[in-house]
Every structure is written in structure tokens, then in C-alpha cells.
Design a protein around this motif. Structure first.
Motif, PDB file in Angstrom:
ATOM      1  N   LEU A  67       0.817  -1.210   0.000  1.00  0.00           N
ATOM      2  CA  LEU A  67       0.000   0.000   0.000  1.00  0.00           C
ATOM      3  C   LEU A  67       0.850   1.259   0.000  1.00  0.00           C
ATOM      4  CD1 LEU A  67      -2.899  -0.782   2.515  1.00  0.00           C
ATOM      5  CD2 LEU A  67      -3.021  -0.650   0.020  1.00  0.00           C
ATOM      6  N   LEU A  68       2.024   1.214   0.613  1.00  0.00           N
ATOM      7  CA  LEU A  68       2.889   2.392   0.635  1.00  0.00           C
ATOM      8  C   LEU A  68       3.345   2.763  -0.772  1.00  0.00           C
ATOM      9  CD1 LEU A  68       5.041   1.755   3.830  1.00  0.00           C
ATOM     10  CD2 LEU A  68       3.292   3.531   3.491  1.00  0.00           C
ATOM     11  N   ILE A  69       3.560   1.754  -1.628  1.00  0.00           N
ATOM     12  CA  ILE A  69       3.918   2.045  -3.016  1.00  0.00           C
ATOM     13  C   ILE A  69       2.725   2.667  -3.734  1.00  0.00           C
ATOM     14  CG2 ILE A  69       4.748   1.091  -5.188  1.00  0.00           C
ATOM     15  CD1 ILE A  69       6.143  -1.089  -3.640  1.00  0.00           C
ATOM     16  N   ALA A  70       1.530   2.147  -3.480  1.00  0.00           N
ATOM     17  CA  ALA A  70       0.328   2.730  -4.081  1.00  0.00           C
ATOM     18  C   ALA A  70       0.186   4.192  -3.673  1.00  0.00           C
ATOM     19  CB  ALA A  70      -0.905   1.939  -3.653  1.00  0.00           C
ATOM     20  N   ILE A  71       0.403   4.478  -2.406  1.00  0.00           N
ATOM     21  CA  ILE A  71       0.265   5.844  -1.892  1.00  0.00           C
ATOM     22  C   ILE A  71       1.328   6.752  -2.488  1.00  0.00           C
ATOM     23  CG2 ILE A  71       0.473   7.238   0.211  1.00  0.00           C
ATOM     24  CD1 ILE A  71      -0.767   4.727   1.677  1.00  0.00           C
ATOM     25  N   GLU A  72       2.575   6.277  -2.566  1.00  0.00           N
ATOM     26  CA  GLU A  72       3.663   7.116  -3.059  1.00  0.00           C
ATOM     27  C   GLU A  72       3.608   7.325  -4.567  1.00  0.00           C
ATOM     28  OE1 GLU A  72       7.275   5.374  -1.582  1.00  0.00           O
ATOM     29  OE2 GLU A  72       6.612   5.528   0.507  1.00  0.00           O
ATOM     30  N   THR A  73       3.012   6.381  -5.295  1.00  0.00           N
ATOM     31  CA  THR A  73       2.922   6.503  -6.753  1.00  0.00           C
ATOM     32  C   THR A  73       1.575   7.028  -7.226  1.00  0.00           C
ATOM     33  OG1 THR A  73       2.139   4.224  -6.988  1.00  0.00           O
ATOM     34  CG2 THR A  73       4.533   4.586  -7.092  1.00  0.00           C
ATOM     35  N   ALA A 106      -9.527   2.202   6.144  1.00  0.00           N
ATOM     36  CA  ALA A 106      -9.270   3.145   7.223  1.00  0.00           C
ATOM     37  C   ALA A 106      -8.298   4.220   6.754  1.00  0.00           C
ATOM     38  CB  ALA A 106      -8.686   2.421   8.437  1.00  0.00           C
ATOM     39  N   THR A 107      -8.575   5.467   7.104  1.00  0.00           N
ATOM     40  CA  THR A 107      -7.740   6.572   6.660  1.00  0.00           C
ATOM     41  C   THR A 107      -7.807   7.718   7.663  1.00  0.00           C
ATOM     42  OG1 THR A 107      -7.307   8.054   4.776  1.00  0.00           O
ATOM     43  CG2 THR A 107      -9.608   7.623   5.319  1.00  0.00           C
ATOM     44  N   GLY A 108      -6.853   8.630   7.555  1.00  0.00           N
ATOM     45  CA  GLY A 108      -6.877   9.792   8.442  1.00  0.00           C
ATOM     46  C   GLY A 108      -7.910  10.808   8.013  1.00  0.00           C
ATOM     47  N   ARG A 109      -7.968  11.062   6.724  1.00  0.00           N
ATOM     48  CA  ARG A 109      -8.972  11.968   6.160  1.00  0.00           C
ATOM     49  C   ARG A 109      -9.477  11.373   4.870  1.00  0.00           C
ATOM     50  NH1 ARG A 109      -8.407  18.507   4.959  1.00  0.00           N
ATOM     51  NH2 ARG A 109     -10.578  18.795   4.247  1.00  0.00           N
ATOM     52  N   ALA A 139     -13.543   3.875   7.781  1.00  0.00           N
ATOM     53  CA  ALA A 139     -13.236   4.519   9.054  1.00  0.00           C
ATOM     54  C   ALA A 139     -12.327   5.724   8.817  1.00  0.00           C
ATOM     55  CB  ALA A 139     -12.543   3.526   9.994  1.00  0.00           C
ATOM     56  N   GLU A 140     -12.799   6.893   9.198  1.00  0.00           N
ATOM     57  CA  GLU A 140     -12.007   8.115   9.113  1.00  0.00           C
ATOM     58  C   GLU A 140     -11.488   8.419  10.514  1.00  0.00           C
ATOM     59  OE1 GLU A 140     -12.378  12.332   6.718  1.00  0.00           O
ATOM     60  OE2 GLU A 140     -14.166  11.492   7.658  1.00  0.00           O
ATOM     61  N   MET A 141     -10.149   8.319  10.681  1.00  0.00           N
ATOM     62  CA  MET A 141      -9.561   8.433  12.016  1.00  0.00           C
ATOM     63  C   MET A 141      -8.404   9.426  12.003  1.00  0.00           C
ATOM     64  SD  MET A 141      -9.685   4.472  13.341  1.00  0.00           S
ATOM     65  CE  MET A 141      -8.715   3.811  11.990  1.00  0.00           C
ATOM     66  N   PRO A 142      -8.706  10.712  12.126  1.00  0.00           N
ATOM     67  CA  PRO A 142      -7.645  11.715  12.118  1.00  0.00           C
ATOM     68  C   PRO A 142      -6.660  11.489  13.258  1.00  0.00           C
ATOM     69  CG  PRO A 142      -9.746  12.652  12.853  1.00  0.00           C
ATOM     70  CD  PRO A 142     -10.046  11.303  12.302  1.00  0.00           C
ATOM     71  N   GLY A 143      -5.389  11.639  12.939  1.00  0.00           N
ATOM     72  CA  GLY A 143      -4.348  11.420  13.932  1.00  0.00           C
ATOM     73  C   GLY A 143      -3.770  10.027  13.909  1.00  0.00           C
ATOM     74  N   MET A 144      -4.482   9.088  13.304  1.00  0.00           N
ATOM     75  CA  MET A 144      -4.005   7.699  13.238  1.00  0.00           C
ATOM     76  C   MET A 144      -3.135   7.441  12.008  1.00  0.00           C
ATOM     77  SD  MET A 144      -4.892   5.592  15.740  1.00  0.00           S
ATOM     78  CE  MET A 144      -5.005   3.970  15.005  1.00  0.00           C
ATOM     79  N   GLY A 148      -2.978  11.393   3.382  1.00  0.00           N
ATOM     80  CA  GLY A 148      -3.072  10.598   2.168  1.00  0.00           C
ATOM     81  C   GLY A 148      -2.892   9.108   2.362  1.00  0.00           C
ATOM     82  N   HIS A 149      -2.560   8.684   3.581  1.00  0.00           N
ATOM     83  CA  HIS A 149      -2.342   7.259   3.839  1.00  0.00           C
ATOM     84  C   HIS A 149      -3.667   6.566   4.190  1.00  0.00           C
ATOM     85  CE1 HIS A 149       2.249   6.986   4.505  1.00  0.00           C
ATOM     86  NE2 HIS A 149       1.972   8.006   3.720  1.00  0.00           N
ATOM     87  N   TYR A 150      -3.698   5.274   3.909  1.00  0.00           N
ATOM     88  CA  TYR A 150      -4.869   4.471   4.256  1.00  0.00           C
ATOM     89  C   TYR A 150      -4.433   3.030   4.464  1.00  0.00           C
ATOM     90  CZ  TYR A 150      -4.779   3.121  -0.710  1.00  0.00           C
ATOM     91  OH  TYR A 150      -4.408   2.652  -1.952  1.00  0.00           O
ATOM     92  N   ASP A 151      -5.299   2.232   5.047  1.00  0.00           N
ATOM     93  CA  ASP A 151      -5.042   0.806   5.220  1.00  0.00           C
ATOM     94  C   ASP A 151      -6.258   0.035   4.763  1.00  0.00           C
ATOM     95  OD1 ASP A 151      -3.655  -1.465   5.797  1.00  0.00           O
ATOM     96  OD2 ASP A 151      -3.846  -1.318   7.973  1.00  0.00           O
ATOM     97  N   LEU A 152      -6.039  -1.198   4.371  1.00  0.00           N
ATOM     98  CA  LEU A 152      -7.103  -2.061   3.863  1.00  0.00           C
ATOM     99  C   LEU A 152      -7.070  -3.415   4.552  1.00  0.00           C
ATOM    100  CD1 LEU A 152      -6.932  -1.697  -0.041  1.00  0.00           C
ATOM    101  CD2 LEU A 152      -8.759  -0.872   1.448  1.00  0.00           C
ATOM    102  N   ALA A 153      -8.240  -3.935   4.832  1.00  0.00           N
ATOM    103  CA  ALA A 153      -8.384  -5.322   5.265  1.00  0.00           C
ATOM    104  C   ALA A 153      -9.595  -5.908   4.550  1.00  0.00           C
ATOM    105  CB  ALA A 153      -8.564  -5.422   6.780  1.00  0.00           C
TER     106      ALA A 153
END
Length: 346
Positions: A67-73, A106-109, A139-144, A148-153
Motif C-alpha cells: 500500500l505504501l507504493i500505491a500511496i507514493e505513486t 481506514a484513513t486519516g482523512r 473509518a475516518e480516524m484523524p491522527g491515526m 493521504g495514507h490508508y489501510d485495507l483489510a
């Protein structure tokens, strides 16, 4: 007056995302699904799906640091396929047909456009394997999370008729057939990212191992879905076991489907894709480490009693199976993989 939006959570954005993804989910509908998105839970009728005496099989997984590659690209379109594949490929090796899928984003914004692209990939993965996308959670979780980052399950549920679960009847002399991987799939990306860092290449640099693609595009190639191939072989009575080759590689996953007293003997070389040769060479990674971290070109191993019939059936499905070896009797209690060949990454 302080509002939830001022605290970093935008309910309206969440509602907008739900409206965007409703048609995507609807397009994955299949027999058994009751209702649509919007309820507190998803309903599924096993009898309507054609099962008589089913056993439920479930699986959950993520995409990991890919996911970090997806976010950075900015390449978000296929991580949803990765997510579905990592779950349903684990279901099908137990003889189960994937029925429905739920995701957790899940994401910060919440960026509605970004999230919609990710969910579109999830829906496409579900469509390809005949699995319904019946719901999930955003899930929108500011501070977590960083900007631009997010996680998936992902969470998949499947079913098999009682008495039709795999593995079953694995025997000495069974043949090991490998189904080719599309690339690195979704395991080992912490090491992949370390090697890329060592190489000094940017994500938008030409991939040294894939003509016409940037490094980021090549490494984001999605995980293959093996559901239709495995189910077809199982329904034809041509499959004793199957192993999804994920983290741990062949040595860590193939023994999981073998009974005590039997080993997997790999005595035939298979084509090592250029991406793994590049990783091994650039990162100075030893062959044993490569085999224990990556799929190294084999995404699924099938344990079959009739090699010739299985190969014909797989070729009719467009597969090019690779014979890897056979099942042999061992003297130990725990199943192992024995390599009678030297795997060459040069």
C-alpha cells in the motif's frame, strides 16, 4: 460551537462514498445475496446459492506495505484486486467457493475519489471470482494515519459441501503442479521497498525488469486470482490439495496441505520471472531467503493424482501449469519441502 467535521471527520464525505460504491457492489451480485448496501449487516441465503449441506469457510487478510507504493505513486486502481485475491485464494484451497466479501478501509482523512478507486478494484476482484461485495466499513480516524495514507483489510466467506473440503486423499506419488504468479503479488514488500531504496531508483524510473513500465507500475501488478482454476479442477475430481504461495514461499506454505509422513519433493526447475532475479541481484539476497519470502514465480501449487488429466483441464482454462515434483513418503512426523534442484536467480 465545535463540530465533528472540525475534529477531522466528514460524515458527508462518507455518505458520498457510499453512493459512489453502491453500483459497484450491485454489479457483483450473485445468487444468495439478500438486500443491498445500507443495512447494519449483510444477509446471504446458502440454499439459494445452491448448497445442500454446507460448511462455511472464512478468511481475512490485507495488502501489507504494498500500500505504501500505491500511496507514493498514486496507483490505487489494483490494490483492491490484491485484497480480494489474498483472501479468496486462501478460501479456495480448502475446496470452498467464495460467496461474499467485506472490506475495511481506514484513513486519516477520507478522500472520496481515492477511496472510490480503491473500492472499484475490490469490486473488480470480486467480479472476477464470482464473489459478491456485500458491505464493509470506511473509518475516518484523524491522527491515526499520515496525510493521504490508508489501510485495507478484507474478509471473505465461502462454503463447500460437507465431505468436499480440501486437502483430502493426498498420497505418495501425487504430482505437484505450479500455477504461475503475475509478479510479487502482495507479500514481502517491506523487503522489496528496501531493495528499491538500495537501487536508488525512483518509482517513475523505467523498470529494469519490465519493458514499457515504470518501476512503480511493474511492482503494483496485482495478485492473480486462482479461484476458477482451482474450483474447476476440484469439481472434476482432479485435485487432492492446493497451496496458496504467500509469505513463507514454497517451504512455508506447501507443507500446510500435506499430512504427516509425506513430503513435497521439488525436482524440476521453473522459470524465475525477471522481477525476482532483479530483487535477488540488486539486494544481494540469497536463494534460500528469496524462497522463504517470495512466491518466486509460483502463486499456487496443486497436488493432483492424475497429472495428464489435470494438465489438459488447466490448459483448457488458459493456464500453463508447470510440473514441480511429486509427493513422497518421509520418515518424520511433520511434512517438509525438499528441493532436489538449485534455484538460480542469476
Amino acid at each position: 460551537m465545535t463540530t465533528y467535521q472540525q475534529a477531522g471527520v466528514d460524515i458527508a464525505a462518507g455518505d458520498a462514498l457510499v453512493e459512489r460504491i453502491k453500483p459497484l457492489a450491485a454489479a457483483t451480485g450473485r445468487p444468495g445475496v439478500l438486500g443491498g448496501l445500507g443495512g447494519f449487516g449483510a444477509l446471504f441465503d446458502l440454499k439459494a446459492a445452491g448448497f445442500t449441506d454446507p460448511v462455511l469457510v472464512s478468511s481475512t487478510d490485507g495488502v501489507g506495505t504494498k500500500l505504501l507504493i500505491a500511496i507514493e505513486t498514486g496507483l490505487h486502481a489494483t490494490v483492491g484486486i490484491d485484497l480480494v485475491a489474498m483472501c479468496v485464494n486462501d478460501l479456495v484451497v480448502q475446496g470452498a467457493e467464495p460467496l461474499f466479501f467485506l472490506d475495511y478501509f481506514a484513513t486519516g482523512r477520507l478522500g472520496v475519489d481515492q477511496a472510490a478507486i480503491v473500492v472499484a478494484g475490490i469490486a473488480e476482484g470480486c467480479r472476477q471470482c464470482g464473489c459478491a461485495l456485500v458491505g464493509g466499513e470506511t473509518a475516518e480516524m484523524p491522527g491515526m494515519y499520515a496525510g493521504g495514507h490508508y489501510d485495507l483489510a478484507g474478509f471473505a466467506v465461502g462454503a463447500a459441501e460437507r465431505g468436499r473440503l480440501l486437502p483430502a486423499n493426498v498420497a505418495e506419488g501425487d504430482t505437484l503442479l505450479g500455477l504461475l504468479a503475475s509478479g510479487v503479488h502482495s507479500n514481502g514488500f517491506s523487503l522489496v521497498r528496501r531493495v528499491v531504496e538500495q537501487s536508488g531508483l525512483a518509482w517513475n524510473a523505467p523498470a529494469p525488469f519490465a519493458a514499457g513500465q515504470t518501476l512503480g507500475e511493474a511492482l503494483m501488478t496485482p495478485t492473480r486470482l486462482y479461484v476458477q482454476q482451482v474450483l474447476a479442477l476440484h469439481r472434476a475430481g482432479l485435485l487432492h490439495a492446493a497451496a496458496h504461495i504467500t509469505g513463507g514461499g514454497l517451504p512455508g506454505n506447501l507443507p500446510r496441505v500435506l499430512p504427516a509422513g509425506l513430503d513435497a519433493v521439488i525436482d524440476t526447475a521453473w522459470p524465475i520471472p525477471p522481477v525476482f532475479r532483479w530483487l535477488a541481484g540488486t539486494g544481494a539476497i540469497a536463494p534460500a531467503e528469496m524462497l522463504s519470502v517470495f512466491n518466486c514465480g509460483i502463486g499456487m501449487v496443486l497436488v493432483v493424482p492424475d497429472e495428464a488429466a489435470a494438465v489438459v483441464a488447466l490448459r483448457e482454462l488458459g493456464e500453463t501449469p508447470v510440473k514441480l515434483g511429486h509427493v513422497a513418503r518421509s520418515g518424520g512426523d511433520a511434512a517438509e519441502v525438499g528441493f532436489r534442484i538449485s534455484v538460480d536467480f542469476s
